[in-house]
Write a protein that holds these residues in place. Structure first.
Motif, PDB file in Angstrom:
ATOM      1  N   THR A   2      37.518  45.938  43.988  1.00 26.20           N
ATOM      2  CA  THR A   2      36.083  46.125  43.786  1.00 26.20           C
ATOM      3  C   THR A   2      35.348  44.865  44.248  1.00 26.20           C
ATOM      4  OG1 THR A   2      36.186  45.324  41.486  1.00 26.20           O
ATOM      5  CG2 THR A   2      36.420  47.694  41.825  1.00 26.20           C
ATOM      6  N   GLY A   3      34.420  45.039  45.174  1.00 26.71           N
ATOM      7  CA  GLY A   3      33.637  43.920  45.696  1.00 26.71           C
ATOM      8  C   GLY A   3      32.635  43.432  44.665  1.00 26.71           C
ATOM      9  N   ARG A  57      40.455  41.304  40.888  1.00 29.57           N
ATOM     10  CA  ARG A  57      39.627  42.496  41.066  1.00 29.57           C
ATOM     11  C   ARG A  57      39.055  42.606  42.471  1.00 29.57           C
ATOM     12  NH1 ARG A  57      36.349  41.567  35.444  1.00 29.57           N
ATOM     13  NH2 ARG A  57      35.211  40.098  36.728  1.00 29.57           N
ATOM     14  N   TRP A  58      38.817  41.441  43.133  1.00 25.19           N
ATOM     15  CA  TRP A  58      38.115  41.472  44.406  1.00 25.19           C
ATOM     16  C   TRP A  58      38.886  42.157  45.533  1.00 25.19           C
ATOM     17  CZ3 TRP A  58      36.239  35.864  43.339  1.00 25.19           C
ATOM     18  CH2 TRP A  58      34.975  35.903  42.742  1.00 25.19           C
ATOM     19  N   ALA A  59      40.183  42.425  45.336  1.00 28.95           N
ATOM     20  CA  ALA A  59      40.913  43.192  46.351  1.00 28.95           C
ATOM     21  C   ALA A  59      40.542  44.671  46.286  1.00 28.95           C
ATOM     22  CB  ALA A  59      42.416  43.021  46.159  1.00 28.95           C
ATOM     23  N   GLY A  61      39.763  37.037  41.054  1.00 35.21           N
ATOM     24  CA  GLY A  61      40.450  37.347  42.306  1.00 35.21           C
ATOM     25  C   GLY A  61      41.297  38.609  42.217  1.00 35.21           C
TER      26      GLY A  61
END
Lengths: 318, 318
Positions: free
Chosen positions: A231-232, A227-229, A225
């Motif tokens: 890099t998708g 990273r997902w902000a 979580g």
């Protein structure tokens, strides 16, 4: 289509409509609002007072006059001639929306887009009574709250014109939103499907006793979580494969067999919504949620969210 | 078991081992490192020089002497008497690990934990040759890079003692890591399964032409991904149901039927790894990745990541 949008109509001013209206005002637009529910205007005033400082934190200082540039009307129909974009936020009810869109289609200027915030109903199911130009109707599904979260899913129906799609994309972009184009009407569109995918596996792991609900949340917020902000899934995969244009394929080739093994196991233990699995899940979740400090948590979320949004826009401008 | 951990052994000093070693040094531990690959010590020196400023940004100023508190040895066996915790990071190969753990088990002090960073192999498959105390062996799977990302998945095998589990959890916590307990050995453990779930649906949507790879990433980073750094799936669900201890059940009852519909549709269109789906996916992804500014992107990711970590630890301390 009209590229200059000065006046927006908000049809339905519940949680989503109020938040859209705040963003439109902060961006200097005039907003005409209609909602049949009593007390909506007062609720909106309070919501706006609360949202404005957050908008200023995000956008920098805003002319205070802009916060007053709205008007509540009982009947929107006679006002639609002066409206350059419609954002509809009514109840998720097919019959209700069919009748509402018949009226909007009848009175809206021919050169504007009519967007629905619907998260569940694709527009093809509620344009049946539109006799004029259903080709300018599409979904503009925001993520809650729209004045803060940039994502808007733009979902045309098969008959939506490409100019309506590009006008909607350009309009949302001009507001600082990040619109994505969902080319086909699929149930849940894209973001809700991706969330459902992770949720289903989370429910399965908790109900099987593999991990506690509390640790499940930690595994996301302290791991992927983070990273997902930024890099998708696709870029994250590519970085996992060494980065660059080949990183994605490299990772698929290297990890593909292992991933397929995980997928098969996940499929075998799929959360089945049985009373048995649901009751284990709910009991474990209830124990966890009883320990959460909600006020502190939402404050922390909003603070981190604002910092991430500012940090992302700063690094984009570097 | 020994609660005082002063000296840690790093067995295998590739990408993961180097990062663990940096964290251990920054936290004031003595680190004894072994790796048969030539040039490892020089590579580690460079990695450490690079990682140290990031660790200082995260942890505040650190005594520079700590960065020198490591030693490379060819044969770890005679040194294991002075080691208080072992973190193994060797290749993901069953036979290799079986032989390695036989030696570690033979020479390690009886009061210490032997943790493996393995992401793929559960410890039950490589403890077969351990004749002394396999009950102190477990998985301590970090998220890359361990010196930055807090998550560690602690995964015991069925014979791991509860004291080994609690010692490992306490040790990782003392380093500022956020360990979670994975109670059963399942393929992919937890975080990789959750990532696989979202990836599988992403691959399906892209290969079906529902959304472009670029927009798929945006849909995460501008939408749900913004929240997952702070609120995990369960708390996010609860907030979506109005917050509080009842929020989770409220949301399940209200949205359950819609969610099951999405799940059925996702299941029906499951990514099947066929050449056909793979080729569409890879082509669309390649087109997108060719446009990515990798240097800027990883710089942005690291900068946002550090800000989120600091912001989270600040708000936790409020």
């Amino acid at each position: 289509m009209s590229q200059k949008i000065h006046t927006v109509a908000i049809i339905g001013c519940g949680v989503i409509g109020m938040s859209w209206a705040c963003l439109f005002l902060a961006k200097g637009l005039k907003v005409i609002i209609t909602d049949p529910v009593e007390g909506t205007e007062q609720r909106f005033k309070e919501y706006l007072d609360d949202a404005w400082p957050t908008l200023e934190l995000q956008l920098g200082s805003i002319d205070q006059q802009q916060a007053k540039n709205y008007e509540f009307v009982d009947d929107i129909a006679p006002r639609l001639g002066s409206v350059d974009f419609i954002q509809e936020n009514g109840p998720e009810n097919v019959e209700f929306k069919q009748n509402l869109f018949k009226i909007l289609d009848q009175h809206a200027r021919s050169d504007i887009v009519i967007a629905s915030s619907s998260s569940g109903l694709p527009s093809s199911v509620f344009i049946g009574k539109c006799e004029h130009q259903p080709d300018r109707i599409l979904i503009g599904h925001p993520f809650n709250p729209p004045h803060l979260i940039p994502l808007v899913e733009v979902v045309p129906h098969v008959g939506t014109s490409s100019v309506a799609v590009s006008t909607a994309l350009a309009f949302y972009r001009s507001l600082g939103k990040i619109p994505v184009l969902v080319r086909k009407e699929v149930p849940g569109f894209v973001a809700n499907r991706l969330q459902a995918a992770i949720n289903a596996e989370a429910y399965s792991l908790i109900s099987r006793g593999v991990i506690s609900a509390e640790d499940l949340d930690k595994a996301v917020t302290s791991g992927p979580g983070l990273r997902w902000a930024v890099t998708g899934p696709i870029v994250t995969n590519a970085l996992g494969g060494g980065g660059g244009a080949d990183g994605f394929s490299t990772r698929l080739e290297r990890l593909g067999p292992a991933i397929r093994g995980w997928e098969d196991d996940m499929h075998k233990h799929r959360f089945d919504w049985s009373e048995e699995m649901l009751s284990v899940l709910k009991a474990d979740v209830a124990e966890y949620l009883a320990t959460v400090e909600w006020t502190q948590l939402t404050r922390q979320r909003d603070s981190v969210l604002l910092q991430v949004l500012r940090s992302k826009s700063q690094t984009r401008e570097d």
